[in-house]
Design an enzyme around this catalytic site. Structure first.
Site, PDB file in Angstrom:
ATOM      1  N   SER A  63      43.193  36.179  38.095  1.00 24.86           N
ATOM      2  CA  SER A  63      44.076  37.122  37.390  1.00 24.86           C
ATOM      3  C   SER A  63      45.246  37.628  38.222  1.00 24.86           C
ATOM      4  CB  SER A  63      43.276  38.313  36.893  1.00 24.86           C
ATOM      5  OG  SER A  63      42.464  37.899  35.834  1.00 24.86           O
ATOM      6  N   LYS A  66      48.585  36.854  36.939  1.00 25.84           N
ATOM      7  CA  LYS A  66      49.192  37.636  35.844  1.00 25.84           C
ATOM      8  C   LYS A  66      50.418  38.427  36.307  1.00 25.84           C
ATOM      9  CE  LYS A  66      44.753  37.695  33.488  1.00 25.84           C
ATOM     10  NZ  LYS A  66      43.487  38.352  33.208  1.00 25.84           N
ATOM     11  N   TYR A 189      47.139  28.706  30.464  1.00 24.15           N
ATOM     12  CA  TYR A 189      46.474  29.901  31.013  1.00 24.15           C
ATOM     13  C   TYR A 189      45.367  29.514  32.008  1.00 24.15           C
ATOM     14  CZ  TYR A 189      43.639  34.104  31.307  1.00 24.15           C
ATOM     15  OH  TYR A 189      42.906  35.168  31.797  1.00 24.15           O
ATOM     16  N   TYR A 241      41.535  46.635  35.555  1.00 29.45           N
ATOM     17  CA  TYR A 241      40.812  46.768  34.278  1.00 29.45           C
ATOM     18  C   TYR A 241      40.235  48.168  34.114  1.00 29.45           C
ATOM     19  CZ  TYR A 241      41.437  42.001  35.434  1.00 29.45           C
ATOM     20  OH  TYR A 241      42.011  40.859  35.849  1.00 29.45           O
ATOM     21  N   VAL A 259      39.063  37.499  39.622  1.00 31.10           N
ATOM     22  CA  VAL A 259      37.619  37.276  39.775  1.00 31.10           C
ATOM     23  C   VAL A 259      37.273  36.273  40.876  1.00 31.10           C
ATOM     24  CG1 VAL A 259      36.833  38.002  37.470  1.00 31.10           C
ATOM     25  CG2 VAL A 259      37.513  35.633  37.856  1.00 31.10           C
TER      26      VAL A 259
HETATM   27  O1  DON Z   1      40.274  34.571  32.086  1.00 31.49           O
HETATM   28  C1  DON Z   1      39.364  34.410  32.877  1.00 31.49           C
HETATM   29  O2  DON Z   1      38.225  34.529  32.563  1.00 31.49           O
HETATM   30  C2  DON Z   1      39.672  34.142  34.325  1.00 31.49           C
HETATM   31  N1  DON Z   1      40.145  32.833  34.450  1.00 31.49           N
HETATM   32  C3  DON Z   1      40.592  35.147  34.910  1.00 31.49           C
HETATM   33  C4  DON Z   1      39.995  36.493  34.822  1.00 31.49           C
HETATM   34  C5  DON Z   1      40.148  37.365  35.987  1.00 31.49           C
HETATM   35  O3  DON Z   1      40.459  37.025  37.112  1.00 31.49           O
HETATM   36  C6  DON Z   1      39.768  38.728  35.684  1.00 31.49           C
HETATM   37  N2  DON Z   1      39.692  39.463  36.866  1.00 31.49           N
HETATM   38  N3  DON Z   1      39.356  40.188  37.572  1.00 31.49           N
END
Ligand code: DON
Length: 305
Positions: A63, A66, A189, A241, A259
């Site tokens: 993320s 983003k 994405y 978040y 993540v």
């Molecule tokens: O959209 C997802 O599930 C992941 N590829 C990215 C999410 C993410 O990194 C959320 N973060 N903390």
């Protein structure tokens, strides 16, 4: 300030916490990462860097991508953007579906998954089948590194297990907030999430955000001063978040997590920071990374407050 000494102290103090976090397991390719990795890089305006730990090891930026796609979209069409995505904290997990239905398919902010997917869709309307190349090019420009690339194994794993993201994009499509084909948007994405970088590269990439939109080393402008202010405000209020308040309370800097266990943060007019430790807390943010940044602002007094 003796940054070398401070980084060493931080590493020693967070080491006992390495086993406390849990590596993301909803994407199988991320599950295989060793939870004992730790790296932290500081990038100053004059080009000086301070690093500790596994700073040459690449990880999945997830993320953190983003912030770069939002930079691209806000430069393309700022006013139009606000019809499609808001700028309020969501108070919900990053992949939550519930709020999106109540709020007619308009995501609260561009840093939750739904919001980032809308941003990717906006870029796809402009750049068509060149969209991912444009995103990668942009990240290569901000990092000043032509070798940055994505990890095919992580990308495939995201696509295979991205059930919630696919639900989010379809829900938004039903509210007419997605213009392109859902498969095309998700393909981009998932790829942007699977870009691999190390803490040195990521700290360098966020430097323009610490300097009102201009990279202080190359002098290249990526955002207007006002857009940089907006993006940094979003990082402070929405970058973690439903733990964004906790991060602001403990660290006191604008930051964005992924993540993969990375967190990028900025000290306005001074430096950008990237920390990486793959074990996550219950909200999906790096447990050790958050603690390391908290120790950094406590020891240095460098917070925005
Ligand atoms: O959209 C997802 O599930 C992941 N590829 C990215 C999410 C993410 O990194 C959320 N973060 N903390």
């Amino acid at each position: 300030m003796n940054y070398t000494k401070i980084l060493k102290e931080i590493k020693e103090e967070v080491e006992p916490l390495f086993k406390k976090g849990k590596v993301a397991d909803y994407i199988p390719a991320l599950k295989r990462v060793n939870p004992s990795h730790f790296a932290m890089s500081l990038q100053l305006f004059d080009g000086t860097t301070y690093d500790i730990g596994d700073t040459n090891t690449k990880f999945s930026i997830q993320s953190i991508s983003k912030i770069f796609t939002y930079t691209m979209a806000i430069s393309l069409k700022e006013k139009e953007l606000y019809k499609h995505v808001g700028h309020e904290p969501s108070g919900n997990p990053f992949n939550s579906l519930v709020q999106l239905e109540y709020e007619n398919g308009i995501p609260r902010n561009p840093f939750i998954n739904a919001g980032a997917i809308v941003i990717t869709d906006i870029l796809a309307s402009k750049y068509k089948d060149k969209t991912f190349d444009k995103i990668l090019d942009f990240i290569r420009r901000v990092s000043n590194n032509k070798k940055i690339d994505f990890d095919k194994e992580v990308d495939d794993s995201e696509a295979e297990f991205g059930f919630r993201n696919i639900a989010l994009v379809n829900m938004m499509k039903s509210f007419k907030n997605i213009a392109n084909k859902t498969d095309d948007v998700m393909d981009i994405y998932f790829k942007q999430c699977s870009i691999s970088m190390n803490t040195k590269e990521l700290s360098k990439s966020a430097l323009y955000l610490a300097n009102h939109g201009v990279d202080p080393i190359t002098k290249e402008r990526f955002l207007s001063e006002s857009q940089a202010k907006r993006l940094n405000s979003l990082m402070l209020t929405c970058g973690h978040y439903d733990a964004s308040g906790d991060f602001a309370y403990r660290v006191g800097l604008p930051g964005k997590s992924g993540v993969g266990g990375g967190i990028v943060a900025i000290v306005p007019e001074l430096m950008s920071i990237c920390v990486w430790s793959p074990g996550l807390n219950s909200k999906g943010n790096s447990l050790v990374g958050t603690k390391a940044l908290e120790l950094f602002t406590t020891k240095t007094g460098l917070s925005i407050f």
